[in-house]
Design a protein around this motif. Sequence first.
Motif, PDB file in Angstrom:
ATOM      1  N   LEU A 166     -11.882  81.018  85.044  1.00 35.08           N
ATOM      2  CA  LEU A 166     -10.588  81.514  85.519  1.00 35.08           C
ATOM      3  C   LEU A 166     -10.761  81.941  86.977  1.00 35.08           C
ATOM      4  O   LEU A 166     -11.755  82.600  87.315  1.00 35.08           O
ATOM      5  N   SER A 183      -3.353  79.212  75.451  1.00 34.53           N
ATOM      6  CA  SER A 183      -4.140  79.750  74.334  1.00 34.53           C
ATOM      7  C   SER A 183      -5.561  80.098  74.786  1.00 34.53           C
ATOM      8  O   SER A 183      -6.167  81.067  74.319  1.00 34.53           O
ATOM      9  N   TYR A 184      -6.075  79.308  75.721  1.00 31.37           N
ATOM     10  CA  TYR A 184      -7.413  79.556  76.251  1.00 31.37           C
ATOM     11  C   TYR A 184      -7.435  80.848  77.068  1.00 31.37           C
ATOM     12  O   TYR A 184      -8.335  81.676  76.919  1.00 31.37           O
ATOM     13  N   LEU A 228     -24.229  81.374  87.588  1.00 34.34           N
ATOM     14  CA  LEU A 228     -23.046  80.716  87.020  1.00 34.34           C
ATOM     15  C   LEU A 228     -23.316  79.233  86.770  1.00 34.34           C
ATOM     16  O   LEU A 228     -22.903  78.681  85.744  1.00 34.34           O
ATOM     17  N   GLN A 252     -17.313  82.800  84.693  1.00 32.68           N
ATOM     18  CA  GLN A 252     -18.044  82.021  83.685  1.00 32.68           C
ATOM     19  C   GLN A 252     -17.081  81.269  82.771  1.00 32.68           C
ATOM     20  O   GLN A 252     -17.417  80.224  82.235  1.00 32.68           O
ATOM     21  N   TRP A 253     -15.901  81.863  82.594  1.00 33.03           N
ATOM     22  CA  TRP A 253     -14.874  81.215  81.756  1.00 33.03           C
ATOM     23  C   TRP A 253     -13.946  80.346  82.605  1.00 33.03           C
ATOM     24  O   TRP A 253     -12.926  79.861  82.131  1.00 33.03           O
ATOM     25  N   LYS A 278      -8.796  88.368  75.641  1.00 30.43           N
ATOM     26  CA  LYS A 278      -9.173  89.159  74.461  1.00 30.43           C
ATOM     27  C   LYS A 278     -10.683  89.369  74.418  1.00 30.43           C
ATOM     28  O   LYS A 278     -11.170  90.467  74.129  1.00 30.43           O
ATOM     29  N   LYS A 279     -11.406  88.320  74.730  1.00 27.11           N
ATOM     30  CA  LYS A 279     -12.865  88.407  74.676  1.00 27.11           C
ATOM     31  C   LYS A 279     -13.440  89.311  75.764  1.00 27.11           C
ATOM     32  O   LYS A 279     -14.296  90.142  75.515  1.00 27.11           O
ATOM     33  N   LEU A 326      -7.328  83.785  74.823  1.00 24.05           N
ATOM     34  CA  LEU A 326      -8.654  83.973  74.216  1.00 24.05           C
ATOM     35  C   LEU A 326      -9.608  84.680  75.178  1.00 24.05           C
ATOM     36  O   LEU A 326     -10.307  85.628  74.808  1.00 24.05           O
ATOM     37  N   ILE A 342      -9.978  76.824  69.155  1.00 23.36           N
ATOM     38  CA  ILE A 342      -9.263  78.106  69.248  1.00 23.36           C
ATOM     39  C   ILE A 342      -8.423  78.353  67.995  1.00 23.36           C
ATOM     40  O   ILE A 342      -8.355  79.467  67.492  1.00 23.36           O
TER      41      ILE A 342
END
Lengths: 101, 153
Positions: free
Chosen positions: A91, A39-40, B52, A88-89, A46-47, A43, B143
């Motif tokens: 990944l 789910s992350y 970062l 930053q996320w 999409k963002k 998200l 979420i």
Amino acid sequence: MTRSETKTQVVPSRQTDEELALAGQWRVVVLNDPVNLMSYVVLVFKKVFGFDDQTARRHMLEVHERGRSVVWRGLREKAEAYAFTLQQWHLTTVLEADEAH
Amino acid sequence: MKRIEVKLALPVVAPLLDVVKEMADGLRGSLAAPLGLTDLDAEFSAAWTDELLAAQKVDLQALLGLFGDEFFAEGVVAFDGENAEPIVRATAALRLRLRERFLGGLGDEALESGNVELDQLPEPTRKAFMCYLFLATIQELIIQHLDSSILGT
């Protein structure tokens, strides 16, 4: 400001391999990790890329099942910007030269 | 502004906060996910890493900010449009670090499925795994319950 009367001599420029590579097409590739929730990842896609839900889920499943997904193709500078944002996320992201282009 | 409040079981969560804090401290000087771009020049790479790290620090502060006086008085944490995104990112960073520091031995399949025999884990690993699950729960809550207008999707 006046216009110069002298003609500018055009000297053929030699592009280095690096310049040519940077000018070409690049792929932004997200790699699988066992930690981030599905789910992350949806998200984040999409963002960051503005994907609709279906596209984001497709890329997420590709990452999960095949270990990687190409999420964007284009010029190096923008690819780096996407890689930075994905980082930053948290990944794991790599850039690959897109040899097909 | 949309806001959700969640009441947590204080006796369960409070002991995990030491682990959260320890992991957050460890993330002051290093990125949760390794920098994937290895062909950047050294100066650019250093500038990128610094930026970062600064962003990661802000995110972690937002998460740690949940566990203030209100939490210890009533066990309540609140998520809203301001803190949702930073907290979602911070939980991801902390989970990655927990795996690196404590949970690598469990194997990727166990981590992905969550099928782990808690009773059979040594205490530091058990506590780290509890923390790992707790952070996933926070992430899922945000979420699922904060709509697209807040998370900007």
